[in-house]
Design a protein around this motif. Sequence first.
Motif, PDB file in Angstrom:
ATOM      1  N   PHE A 168      -1.069  -6.628  -6.593  1.00  0.00           N
ATOM      2  CA  PHE A 168      -1.961  -6.442  -5.457  1.00  0.00           C
ATOM      3  C   PHE A 168      -2.855  -5.249  -5.724  1.00  0.00           C
ATOM      4  N   ALA A 169      -4.046  -5.275  -5.118  1.00  0.00           N
ATOM      5  CA  ALA A 169      -5.028  -4.207  -5.312  1.00  0.00           C
ATOM      6  C   ALA A 169      -5.589  -3.786  -3.966  1.00  0.00           C
ATOM      7  N   SER A 170      -5.651  -2.496  -3.755  1.00  0.00           N
ATOM      8  CA  SER A 170      -6.167  -1.912  -2.530  1.00  0.00           C
ATOM      9  C   SER A 170      -7.633  -1.531  -2.716  1.00  0.00           C
ATOM     10  N   SER A 171      -8.345  -1.362  -1.618  1.00  0.00           N
ATOM     11  CA  SER A 171      -9.730  -0.902  -1.707  1.00  0.00           C
ATOM     12  C   SER A 171      -9.805   0.609  -1.870  1.00  0.00           C
ATOM     13  N   SER A 172      -8.662   1.295  -1.780  1.00  0.00           N
ATOM     14  CA  SER A 172      -8.613   2.744  -1.997  1.00  0.00           C
ATOM     15  C   SER A 172      -7.313   3.100  -2.719  1.00  0.00           C
ATOM     16  N   ALA A 173      -7.308   4.260  -3.348  1.00  0.00           N
ATOM     17  CA  ALA A 173      -6.129   4.707  -4.097  1.00  0.00           C
ATOM     18  C   ALA A 173      -4.958   4.934  -3.138  1.00  0.00           C
ATOM     19  N   PHE A 174      -3.746   4.743  -3.646  1.00  0.00           N
ATOM     20  CA  PHE A 174      -2.553   5.009  -2.851  1.00  0.00           C
ATOM     21  C   PHE A 174      -1.478   5.636  -3.730  1.00  0.00           C
ATOM     22  N   ALA A 175      -0.606   6.430  -3.112  1.00  0.00           N
ATOM     23  CA  ALA A 175       0.448   7.130  -3.836  1.00  0.00           C
ATOM     24  C   ALA A 175       1.831   6.607  -3.489  1.00  0.00           C
ATOM     25  N   PHE A 176       1.931   5.768  -2.468  1.00  0.00           N
ATOM     26  CA  PHE A 176       3.233   5.234  -2.067  1.00  0.00           C
ATOM     27  C   PHE A 176       3.073   3.815  -1.547  1.00  0.00           C
ATOM     28  N   VAL A 177       4.185   3.104  -1.506  1.00  0.00           N
ATOM     29  CA  VAL A 177       4.227   1.766  -0.926  1.00  0.00           C
ATOM     30  C   VAL A 177       5.281   1.756   0.179  1.00  0.00           C
ATOM     31  N   THR A 178       5.089   0.869   1.147  1.00  0.00           N
ATOM     32  CA  THR A 178       6.113   0.662   2.165  1.00  0.00           C
ATOM     33  C   THR A 178       6.672  -0.740   1.985  1.00  0.00           C
ATOM     34  N   ILE A 179       7.970  -0.835   2.135  1.00  0.00           N
ATOM     35  CA  ILE A 179       8.671  -2.112   2.033  1.00  0.00           C
ATOM     36  C   ILE A 179       9.293  -2.372   3.395  1.00  0.00           C
ATOM     37  N   THR A 180       8.921  -3.475   4.032  1.00  0.00           N
ATOM     38  CA  THR A 180       9.449  -3.828   5.346  1.00  0.00           C
ATOM     39  C   THR A 180      10.193  -5.147   5.229  1.00  0.00           C
ATOM     40  N   VAL A 181      11.459  -5.140   5.635  1.00  0.00           N
ATOM     41  CA  VAL A 181      12.295  -6.344   5.626  1.00  0.00           C
ATOM     42  C   VAL A 181      12.581  -6.687   7.082  1.00  0.00           C
ATOM     43  N   SER A 182      12.459  -7.974   7.431  1.00  0.00           N
ATOM     44  CA  SER A 182      12.733  -8.377   8.811  1.00  0.00           C
ATOM     45  C   SER A 182      13.516  -9.685   8.837  1.00  0.00           C
ATOM     46  N   GLY A 183      14.248  -9.856   9.914  1.00  0.00           N
ATOM     47  CA  GLY A 183      15.026 -11.076  10.146  1.00  0.00           C
ATOM     48  C   GLY A 183      15.251 -11.238  11.636  1.00  0.00           C
TER      49      GLY A 183
END
Length: 144
Positions: free
Chosen positions: A109-124
């Motif tokens: 995946f590619a963002s339109s701006s730089a990033f230093a972290f990712v978030t991981i969200t799990v749901s059920g």
Amino acid sequence: MPKVRPSRFVRLLAAVAVGVTAVAALPAVSAQAATASFNESVRGGYNDTQPLGNATGTVTRTGSASASYSVTLCGQNTYPSSRVVIQGGTASVNHIVYYQDCETFSGTFASSSAFAFVTITVSGSTFYPGNQYTTYTKTATRYI
């Protein structure tokens, strides 16, 4: 007996040797990790006793605004599905498995701006306890 005094050069050489030894003893520090691993689970129901989903994987930086990922998502006691969302900057990927299924997903995946972290969200989701349909989520942050 005459006194012997070390020359300035010898003292300078000794000071440099002590300095180099001190710097070599320090741990190497990286600005940011290139790959982050995760193992996130979501629980719900009565007192959060029911496992609803688990996501295990890695996210690897491929540029200042892009990353690749591999994730295994498993549904556990969920109705009808478990979901994982990985987001970095303005980009996100979304994967779903139904019921007790497990699947492995990978991509970039590619963002339109730089990033230093990712978030991981799990749901059920579950109807337990009672008959009230409720969706539970768990979010974690990883620096890459």
